[in-house]
Design a protein around this motif. Structure first.
Motif, mmCIF file in Angstrom:
data_model
loop_
_atom_site.group_PDB
_atom_site.id
_atom_site.type_symbol
_atom_site.label_atom_id
_atom_site.label_comp_id
_atom_site.label_asym_id
_atom_site.label_seq_id
_atom_site.Cartn_x
_atom_site.Cartn_y
_atom_site.Cartn_z
ATOM 1 N N ILE A 62 0.862 -1.191 0.000
ATOM 2 C CA ILE A 62 0.000 0.000 0.000
ATOM 3 C C ILE A 62 0.894 1.236 0.000
ATOM 4 O O ILE A 62 1.729 1.400 0.899
ATOM 5 C CB ILE A 62 -0.961 -0.012 1.216
ATOM 6 N N ASN A 63 0.733 2.065 -1.001
ATOM 7 C CA ASN A 63 1.547 3.271 -1.161
ATOM 8 C C ASN A 63 3.041 2.943 -1.046
ATOM 9 O O ASN A 63 3.803 3.649 -0.385
ATOM 10 C CB ASN A 63 1.135 4.316 -0.105
ATOM 11 N N GLY A 64 3.436 1.838 -1.684
ATOM 12 C CA GLY A 64 4.839 1.422 -1.706
ATOM 13 C C GLY A 64 5.323 0.733 -0.438
ATOM 14 O O GLY A 64 6.478 0.318 -0.347
ATOM 15 N N MET A 65 4.437 0.604 0.580
ATOM 16 C CA MET A 65 4.847 -0.021 1.856
ATOM 17 C C MET A 65 4.302 -1.450 1.958
ATOM 18 O O MET A 65 3.225 -1.751 1.441
ATOM 19 C CB MET A 65 4.340 0.812 3.040
ATOM 20 N N ALA A 71 2.903 -2.197 8.724
ATOM 21 C CA ALA A 71 1.471 -2.070 9.081
ATOM 22 C C ALA A 71 1.164 -0.821 9.906
ATOM 23 O O ALA A 71 0.164 -0.132 9.651
ATOM 24 C CB ALA A 71 1.010 -3.319 9.824
ATOM 25 N N ALA A 72 2.019 -0.500 10.864
ATOM 26 C CA ALA A 72 1.755 0.658 11.743
ATOM 27 C C ALA A 72 1.737 1.962 10.944
ATOM 28 O O ALA A 72 0.886 2.835 11.165
ATOM 29 C CB ALA A 72 2.812 0.729 12.842
ATOM 30 N N GLU A 73 2.647 2.079 9.987
ATOM 31 C CA GLU A 73 2.736 3.275 9.145
ATOM 32 C C GLU A 73 1.521 3.375 8.206
ATOM 33 O O GLU A 73 0.939 4.438 8.011
ATOM 34 C CB GLU A 73 4.040 3.200 8.335
ATOM 35 N N ILE A 74 1.155 2.215 7.654
ATOM 36 C CA ILE A 74 0.025 2.161 6.707
ATOM 37 C C ILE A 74 -1.281 2.558 7.393
ATOM 38 O O ILE A 74 -2.109 3.264 6.815
ATOM 39 C CB ILE A 74 -0.084 0.745 6.074
ATOM 40 N N LYS A 75 -1.446 2.095 8.628
ATOM 41 C CA LYS A 75 -2.712 2.369 9.351
ATOM 42 C C LYS A 75 -2.979 3.873 9.512
ATOM 43 O O LYS A 75 -4.119 4.283 9.655
ATOM 44 C CB LYS A 75 -2.706 1.676 10.712
ATOM 45 N N LYS A 76 -1.923 4.675 9.467
ATOM 46 C CA LYS A 76 -2.101 6.137 9.587
ATOM 47 C C LYS A 76 -2.842 6.703 8.365
ATOM 48 O O LYS A 76 -3.393 7.794 8.430
ATOM 49 C CB LYS A 76 -0.732 6.823 9.722
#
Length: 300
Positions: A62-65, A71-76
């Motif tokens: 998701i968005n390159g991640m 996961a913690a960064e994506i959840k933002k």
């Protein structure tokens, strides 16, 4: 690379349950529907997207991640409505939403207030005693209030009455206009047809088809229902060179499938028949996917 990319995603629970070699691409700003019966693998896919499950094989990006390691960064970036709503201990809906806002660093509750008003929610009610519909509305407010870039919605209208479903569709279309990327699972074709740019059908954990909703709406294949005044004319029409999908002898009715190119031929032919009525049956996403679903059954 697409904004959300699912590559060869597999989670095998045994006995044919799980998801197998799933490949999906969702572009930024796209509204993507994910349909299938209960147990088809919709929630398992979404839990991988949210980083709650680790893939046995394959990846979610998701968005390159990476969906698991980041996961913690994506959840933002994500507003999420789970399929099974279980609220933490909070005395009222208002208190729960206030705590969620604090976690998200949200100080302006004006958007939350407008959604509450739109969904006719009374958030002051006791959270544990709320009806399924009230809990669902509270979860919708919680997911949308911080104006996230991505919305991941697992059966978001469960428990809502038809009027509130219509309001939710309005809300979703508003989010779409803002350029949000939305991934929504549902077993209701009508819901996804009115909101989504693309829809994927999952069955038994496997992807069966992906289709643009605009293609279905603009389909060259049409279906007509025709009723003849006399039985003799009905019988005579059966020998005409058209693809008849259903016959109703008792009512002198036929259903025919026809390509746009042959419409003039149909109407020229019908000038030689006294008919009671003719009606176009709208080709929907549901009829498209049902055809594929049945075909898959035959070949399974």
């Amino acid at each position: 690379m697409s904004y959300i990319q699912i590559n060869n995603l597999t989670k095998d629970y045994g006995d044919g349950r799980g998801i197998f070699d799933l490949n999906l691409e969702i572009e930024k700003g796209e509204v993507f529907g994910f349909v299938g019966t209960n147990g088809a693998g919709k929630t398992t896919t979404i839990r991988h997207m949210m980083g709650f499950l680790k893939p046995q094989n394959g990846t979610v990006t998701i968005n390159g991640m990476n969906g698991w390691t980041d996961a913690a960064e994506i959840k933002k970036l994500i507003g999420y409505i789970p399929g099974e709503i279980a609220f933490p201990d909070a005395p009222t809906g208002t208190e729960f939403l206030k705590r969620q806002a604090e976690l998200l660093g949200l100080t302006d509750m004006s958007y939350a207030e407008s959604i509450i008003k739109m969904l006719q929610l009374d958030p002051t009610a006791n959270l544990k005693r709320m009806s399924k519909g009230m809990k669902q509305k509270t979860a919708i407010v919680a997911a949308l209030m911080a104006d996230p870039d991505i919305l991941i919605l697992d059966e978001p209208t469960t428990g809502l009455d038809p009027l509130m479903r219509a309001e939710f569709v309005k809300l979703l279309n508003e989010e779409k206009r803002k350029g949000k990327t939305i991934f929504m699972s549902s077993h209701m074709f009508e819901e996804v047809e009115h909101t989504c740019d693309k829809v994927a059908l999952i069955k038994g954990g496997k992807l069966i088809a992906v289709k643009r909703t605009s293609e279905v709406r603009r389909s060259e294949n049409k279906q007509y229902k025709i009723e003849f005044i006399t039985h003799a004319d009905y019988v005579r029409f059966l020998s005409e060179p058209f693809k008849i999908t259903t016959k109703r002898d008792n009512q002198n009715q036929v259903f025919i499938q026809i390509n746009d190119a042959d419409i003039n031929l149909l109407f020229r032919t019908l000038t030689g028949y006294p008919i009671k009525f003719i009606k176009e049956i709208k080709y929907t996403l549901e009829s498209y996917f049902k055809g594929i679903y049945e075909e898959d059954k035959v070949h399974a």
